[in-house]
Design a protein around this motif. Structure first.
Motif, PDB file in Angstrom:
ATOM      1  N   HIS A  92       0.870  -1.180   0.000  1.00 58.37           N
ATOM      2  CA  HIS A  92       0.000   0.000   0.000  1.00 58.37           C
ATOM      3  C   HIS A  92       0.903   1.225   0.000  1.00 58.37           C
ATOM      4  O   HIS A  92       1.645   1.456   0.959  1.00 58.37           O
ATOM      5  CB  HIS A  92      -0.905  -0.012   1.236  1.00 58.37           C
ATOM      6  N   ASN A  93       0.894   1.970  -1.120  1.00 60.67           N
ATOM      7  CA  ASN A  93       1.820   3.103  -1.278  1.00 60.67           C
ATOM      8  C   ASN A  93       3.265   2.665  -1.053  1.00 60.67           C
ATOM      9  O   ASN A  93       4.048   3.348  -0.373  1.00 60.67           O
ATOM     10  CB  ASN A  93       1.451   4.245  -0.346  1.00 60.67           C
ATOM     11  N   ASN A 169       0.668  -3.337  -5.850  1.00 63.84           N
ATOM     12  CA  ASN A 169       0.652  -2.141  -5.020  1.00 63.84           C
ATOM     13  C   ASN A 169      -0.690  -1.434  -5.150  1.00 63.84           C
ATOM     14  O   ASN A 169      -1.266  -1.361  -6.233  1.00 63.84           O
ATOM     15  CB  ASN A 169       1.773  -1.189  -5.449  1.00 63.84           C
ATOM     16  N   ALA A 170      -1.210  -0.926  -4.028  1.00 58.82           N
ATOM     17  CA  ALA A 170      -2.475  -0.206  -4.023  1.00 58.82           C
ATOM     18  C   ALA A 170      -2.268   1.189  -3.461  1.00 58.82           C
ATOM     19  O   ALA A 170      -1.606   1.357  -2.436  1.00 58.82           O
ATOM     20  CB  ALA A 170      -3.512  -0.952  -3.191  1.00 58.82           C
ATOM     21  N   GLU A 171      -2.811   2.193  -4.139  1.00 60.82           N
ATOM     22  CA  GLU A 171      -2.732   3.552  -3.622  1.00 60.82           C
ATOM     23  C   GLU A 171      -3.784   3.777  -2.542  1.00 60.82           C
ATOM     24  O   GLU A 171      -3.551   4.511  -1.582  1.00 60.82           O
ATOM     25  CB  GLU A 171      -2.904   4.556  -4.766  1.00 60.82           C
ATOM     26  N   GLN A 172      -4.952   3.148  -2.700  1.00 59.09           N
ATOM     27  CA  GLN A 172      -5.991   3.216  -1.680  1.00 59.09           C
ATOM     28  C   GLN A 172      -5.849   2.016  -0.741  1.00 59.09           C
ATOM     29  O   GLN A 172      -5.439   0.940  -1.158  1.00 59.09           O
ATOM     30  CB  GLN A 172      -7.383   3.210  -2.333  1.00 59.09           C
ATOM     31  N   ASP A 173      -6.197   2.206   0.522  1.00 54.59           N
ATOM     32  CA  ASP A 173      -6.079   1.132   1.510  1.00 54.59           C
ATOM     33  C   ASP A 173      -6.921  -0.068   1.066  1.00 54.59           C
ATOM     34  O   ASP A 173      -8.145   0.024   0.955  1.00 54.59           O
ATOM     35  CB  ASP A 173      -6.560   1.617   2.873  1.00 54.59           C
ATOM     36  N   SER A 217       4.678   3.114 -10.343  1.00 53.58           N
ATOM     37  CA  SER A 217       3.932   4.235  -9.768  1.00 53.58           C
ATOM     38  C   SER A 217       4.344   5.573 -10.381  1.00 53.58           C
ATOM     39  O   SER A 217       3.588   6.545 -10.348  1.00 53.58           O
ATOM     40  CB  SER A 217       4.117   4.273  -8.249  1.00 53.58           C
ATOM     41  N   ARG A 218       5.541   5.640 -10.970  1.00 56.08           N
ATOM     42  CA  ARG A 218       6.044   6.890 -11.529  1.00 56.08           C
ATOM     43  C   ARG A 218       6.000   6.945 -13.048  1.00 56.08           C
ATOM     44  O   ARG A 218       6.123   8.020 -13.637  1.00 56.08           O
ATOM     45  CB  ARG A 218       7.495   7.122 -11.069  1.00 56.08           C
ATOM     46  N   SER A 220       3.497   5.484 -15.270  1.00 56.29           N
ATOM     47  CA  SER A 220       2.264   4.915 -15.820  1.00 56.29           C
ATOM     48  C   SER A 220       1.991   5.435 -17.228  1.00 56.29           C
ATOM     49  O   SER A 220       1.240   4.812 -17.992  1.00 56.29           O
ATOM     50  CB  SER A 220       1.083   5.218 -14.906  1.00 56.29           C
TER      51      SER A 220
END
Length: 400
Positions: A92-93, A169-173, A217-218, A220
């Motif tokens: 997560h993040n 990986n998840a940006e939201q919980d 994440s950087r 996309s």
């Protein structure tokens, strides 16, 4: 002639006798000053110790076989993503999901450590349905499962005995979407020093997984034209979706996970019995470490070492010897560890780079290593390559 001379003094321009002789073309004088040295620099003696390959450094353990040949096998990857034997790591993040693990003696000196939470496909199935989720194939366990004791499950294709590992990986919980997660599990943060509290095998997996996920994440969107991209090769490539994009022609480093090379060096005094260490303002009180900096485009590792030491401390460097390396997933650096011998000893700190730099004697370093009551400074943690470089200089086992 020059054996009893001190060759380290410099003039107001920071030039040594060798520098001046070379500049004015006096090759015969420069050769005498070199005395059989390395790369055109005065001869110096590196510590007479045996340098290990560095496998025992934290983050260096390869628990998984990366099996890069499987990254383009979409059918095999799809089958493994649903196999009940497959292991998923959730972030997560970029913070990994872990479960507390008690032990008699933790590797970091504490009373407990954390283990990466190993999830099965049934646990992450709801999460995988979410749009924009990137799944990265990390590899397979090096030891195959015993197929004689592994029962085939209904609907499962022929088992090859390989246990695949994936990371996402998840940006939201994502915890509300997960199933069968240990109630004690949590996302490990902040990265430092939390990521130094894992087992050696888990740390090696993190070094791979976190760096690739950070890249996704950087990047996309296509760095060449800004268009959307698709994920290929098990998460180890991004392909631009715009026809005619220059990134589709030939091989481009923007299409693959990024690695940032960093030179980190222990600078050895010309007398061989002192080393140069520095500290930044963000360091814990009293801690000194090796100097370090990013390698620039078109620069060799050796010249990167010399430039960074000069920029940070004002000390000129001669011979440089590569020792070992370490991946550092903050987010995706490769630490290239070296020993370097100083030509000059006067320190002129660049306060924009570091806070302080000092020469420490071998005994002072030993006292710091043993955490003696006489210690005048502290070392970086044993998980850092700087710790390894320092202990090898004093001829000690770097895993102590």
């Amino acid at each position: 002639m020059f054996k009893l001379c001190d060759l380290s003094p410099v003039n107001k321009s920071g030039q040594t006798a060798y520098d001046i002789a070379s500049f004015w073309g006096h090759k015969h004088i420069a050769t005498l000053l070199i005395g059989g040295g390395q790369d055109g620099y005065p001869q110096s003696t590196f510590p007479d110790v045996v340098y290990g390959p560095g496998e025992n450094i934290y983050f260096n353990h390869e628990f998984l076989d990366r099996s890069s040949n499987k990254r383009t096998d979409s059918k095999w990857l799809a089958a493994k993503q649903t196999s009940p034997h497959t292991v998923y790591l959730l972030f997560h993040n970029l913070n990994p999901l872990v479960t507390p693990e008690s032990s008699d003696q933790d590797r970091t000196g504490g009373a407990s450590s954390n283990q990466l939470s190993r999830l099965r496909p049934t646990s992450v199935k709801p999460f995988l349905r979410q749009p924009g989720i990137t799944v990265v194939f990390l590899g397979v366990e090096k030891r195959k499962r015993d197929l004689n004791t592994t029962a085939m499950l209904e609907g499962e294709e022929e088992d090859d005995g390989l246990t695949a590992w994936f990371a996402l990986n998840a940006e939201q919980d994502p915890t509300e979407l997960l199933k069968l997660v240990d109630s004690k599990s949590f996302f490990l943060q902040p990265p430092m020093p939390s990521l130094l509290m894992l087992s050696d095998n888990d740390a090696g997996i993190i070094a791979h997984a976190r760096a690739v996920l950070a890249w996704h994440s950087r990047y996309s969107f296509c760095p060449t034209c800004g268009s959307e991209t698709r994920v290929d090769e098990g998460g180890h490539k991004r392909t631009c979706l715009r026809e005619g994009c220059l990134s589709l022609r030939g091989i481009h480093n923007t299409c693959y996970p990024r690695v940032d090379p960093v030179a980190i060096m222990l600078v050895i005094h010309p007398d061989g019995n002192q080393c140069l260490l520095g500290r930044k303002k963000v360091f814990p009180p009293g801690m000194f470490s090796c100097l370090a900096g990013f390698i620039e485009p078109g620069e060799t590792v050796e010249e990167g070492v010399r430039r960074e030491v000069w920029e940070e401390s004002g000390v000129r460097i001669g011979p440089v010897r590569y020792i070992t390396s370490q991946p550092w997933p903050m987010p995706s650096s490769l630490m290239i560890g070296c020993h370097a011998v100083a030509l000059t000893i006067a320190i002129n700190v660049n306060e924009n780079e570091i806070e302080e730099a000092r020469w420490f004697t071998r005994q002072q370093v030993i006292d710091a290593t043993l955490k003696s009551k006489n210690a005048v400074f502290s070392l970086p943690p044993r998980q850092a390559i700087a710790h390894y470089l320092i202990k090898h200089w004093i001829g000690m086992n770097a895993n102590l």
